[in-house]
Write a protein that holds these residues in place. Structure first.
Motif, mmCIF file in Angstrom:
data_model
loop_
_atom_site.group_PDB
_atom_site.id
_atom_site.type_symbol
_atom_site.label_atom_id
_atom_site.label_comp_id
_atom_site.label_asym_id
_atom_site.label_seq_id
_atom_site.Cartn_x
_atom_site.Cartn_y
_atom_site.Cartn_z
ATOM 1 N N THR A 78 -5.423 -26.495 29.982
ATOM 2 C CA THR A 78 -4.491 -26.016 30.994
ATOM 3 C C THR A 78 -3.906 -27.219 31.728
ATOM 4 N N THR A 79 -3.246 -26.955 32.838
ATOM 5 C CA THR A 79 -2.729 -28.022 33.688
ATOM 6 C C THR A 79 -3.191 -27.761 35.114
ATOM 7 N N THR A 80 -3.101 -28.779 35.942
ATOM 8 C CA THR A 80 -3.561 -28.610 37.324
ATOM 9 C C THR A 80 -2.770 -27.530 38.054
ATOM 10 N N TYR A 81 -1.488 -27.404 37.748
ATOM 11 C CA TYR A 81 -0.676 -26.412 38.445
ATOM 12 C C TYR A 81 -0.845 -25.005 37.871
ATOM 13 N N ASN B 83 -5.315 -21.915 38.565
ATOM 14 C CA ASN B 83 -5.680 -20.621 39.150
ATOM 15 C C ASN B 83 -5.386 -19.465 38.195
ATOM 16 N N LYS B 84 -4.242 -19.511 37.536
ATOM 17 C CA LYS B 84 -3.901 -18.473 36.557
ATOM 18 C C LYS B 84 -4.876 -18.533 35.380
ATOM 19 N N THR B 85 -5.216 -19.725 34.945
ATOM 20 C CA THR B 85 -6.144 -19.875 33.826
ATOM 21 C C THR B 85 -7.509 -19.300 34.174
ATOM 22 N N SER C 153 -8.156 -16.921 36.331
ATOM 23 C CA SER C 153 -7.993 -15.470 36.359
ATOM 24 C C SER C 153 -7.934 -14.896 34.950
ATOM 25 N N ASP C 154 -7.134 -15.512 34.084
ATOM 26 C CA ASP C 154 -7.022 -15.047 32.700
ATOM 27 C C ASP C 154 -8.371 -15.122 31.987
ATOM 28 N N MET C 155 -9.126 -16.187 32.237
ATOM 29 C CA MET C 155 -10.432 -16.346 31.581
ATOM 30 C C MET C 155 -11.435 -15.311 32.072
ATOM 31 N N TRP C 156 -11.475 -15.050 33.389
ATOM 32 C CA TRP C 156 -12.392 -14.017 33.900
ATOM 33 C C TRP C 156 -12.097 -12.685 33.221
ATOM 34 N N ASN C 157 -10.810 -12.352 33.111
ATOM 35 C CA ASN C 157 -10.423 -11.103 32.445
ATOM 36 C C ASN C 157 -10.856 -11.102 30.986
ATOM 37 N N TYR C 158 -10.584 -12.181 30.276
ATOM 38 C CA TYR C 158 -10.941 -12.271 28.865
ATOM 39 C C TYR C 158 -12.462 -12.149 28.679
ATOM 40 N N LEU C 159 -13.219 -12.900 29.465
ATOM 41 C CA LEU C 159 -14.676 -12.887 29.322
ATOM 42 C C LEU C 159 -15.239 -11.501 29.623
ATOM 43 N N THR C 160 -14.729 -10.867 30.669
ATOM 44 C CA THR C 160 -15.186 -9.526 31.033
ATOM 45 C C THR C 160 -14.880 -8.529 29.919
ATOM 46 N N GLN C 161 -13.669 -8.576 29.387
ATOM 47 C CA GLN C 161 -13.271 -7.655 28.330
ATOM 48 C C GLN C 161 -14.063 -7.854 27.038
ATOM 49 N N ASN C 162 -14.638 -9.042 26.854
ATOM 50 C CA ASN C 162 -15.380 -9.350 25.638
ATOM 51 C C ASN C 162 -16.888 -9.443 25.882
ATOM 52 N N ASP C 163 -17.342 -8.842 26.981
ATOM 53 C CA ASP C 163 -18.764 -8.794 27.325
ATOM 54 C C ASP C 163 -19.426 -10.170 27.334
ATOM 55 N N LEU C 164 -18.689 -11.175 27.782
ATOM 56 C CA LEU C 164 -19.229 -12.521 27.935
ATOM 57 C C LEU C 164 -19.446 -12.775 29.418
ATOM 58 N N GLU C 165 -20.424 -13.596 29.730
ATOM 59 C CA GLU C 165 -20.784 -13.857 31.116
ATOM 60 C C GLU C 165 -20.825 -15.362 31.370
ATOM 61 N N ILE C 166 -20.369 -15.764 32.530
ATOM 62 C CA ILE C 166 -20.482 -17.162 32.950
ATOM 63 C C ILE C 166 -21.928 -17.394 33.374
ATOM 64 N N PRO D 278 -0.934 -36.635 33.244
ATOM 65 C CA PRO D 278 -2.107 -36.585 34.124
ATOM 66 C C PRO D 278 -2.402 -35.194 34.689
ATOM 67 N N GLU D 279 -1.475 -34.251 34.512
ATOM 68 C CA GLU D 279 -1.697 -32.878 34.982
ATOM 69 C C GLU D 279 -2.526 -32.072 33.979
ATOM 70 N N GLU D 280 -2.659 -32.556 32.754
ATOM 71 C CA GLU D 280 -3.400 -31.831 31.727
ATOM 72 C C GLU D 280 -4.898 -31.958 31.947
ATOM 73 N N LEU D 281 -5.621 -30.856 31.727
ATOM 74 C CA LEU D 281 -7.070 -30.881 31.823
ATOM 75 C C LEU D 281 -7.656 -29.754 31.007
ATOM 76 N N GLU D 282 -8.972 -29.818 30.835
ATOM 77 C CA GLU D 282 -9.705 -28.753 30.168
ATOM 78 C C GLU D 282 -10.646 -28.116 31.178
ATOM 79 N N LEU D 283 -10.805 -26.806 31.080
ATOM 80 C CA LEU D 283 -11.808 -26.091 31.862
ATOM 81 C C LEU D 283 -12.884 -25.639 30.880
#
Length: 98
Positions: A48-51, A54-56, A58-71, A86-91
């Motif tokens: 993702t990117t730093t900007y 927040n969307k990433t 949110s999207d990941m929480w939704n994806y993980l929940t829908q696929n029965d995965l847990e943090i 420099p705005e690029e990063l990995e979560l």
């Protein structure tokens, strides 16, 4: 990132944010520094990117929940010093402790 206890559990109301670099376990820490050893996790890694972080999240929480995965730990951020943008990063979302 870590929970407030420093056990790398998911954040609740707050947590610890640390900046660091990966080193071999045998490396001695510099004076007045703290050495953290992250436990082993299996991660779901998202670019993702730093900007868009927040969307990433949110999207990941939704994806993980829908696929029965847990943090199972605190999400880690990785920014490469060699990245062209420099705005690029990995979560790194930990989904299994190993």
């Amino acid at each position: 990132m870590s929970d407030e206890s420093g056990q790398f559990k998911p954040w609740n109301d707050g947590g610890l944010y640390l900046a660091g670099v990966e080193v071999e376990n045998s490396v001695e820490k510099p004076e007045n520094w703290t050495k953290w050893t992250l436990p082993g996790f299996r991660y779901f890694v998202v670019e993702t990117t730093t900007y868009e972080m927040n969307k990433t999240y949110s999207d990941m929480w939704n994806y993980l929940t829908q696929n029965d995965l847990e943090i199972v730990g605190a999400v880690q951020e990785h920014q490469s010093i060699s990245a062209e943008n420099p705005e690029e990063l990995e979560l790194w979302f930990p989904i299994e402790r190993i």
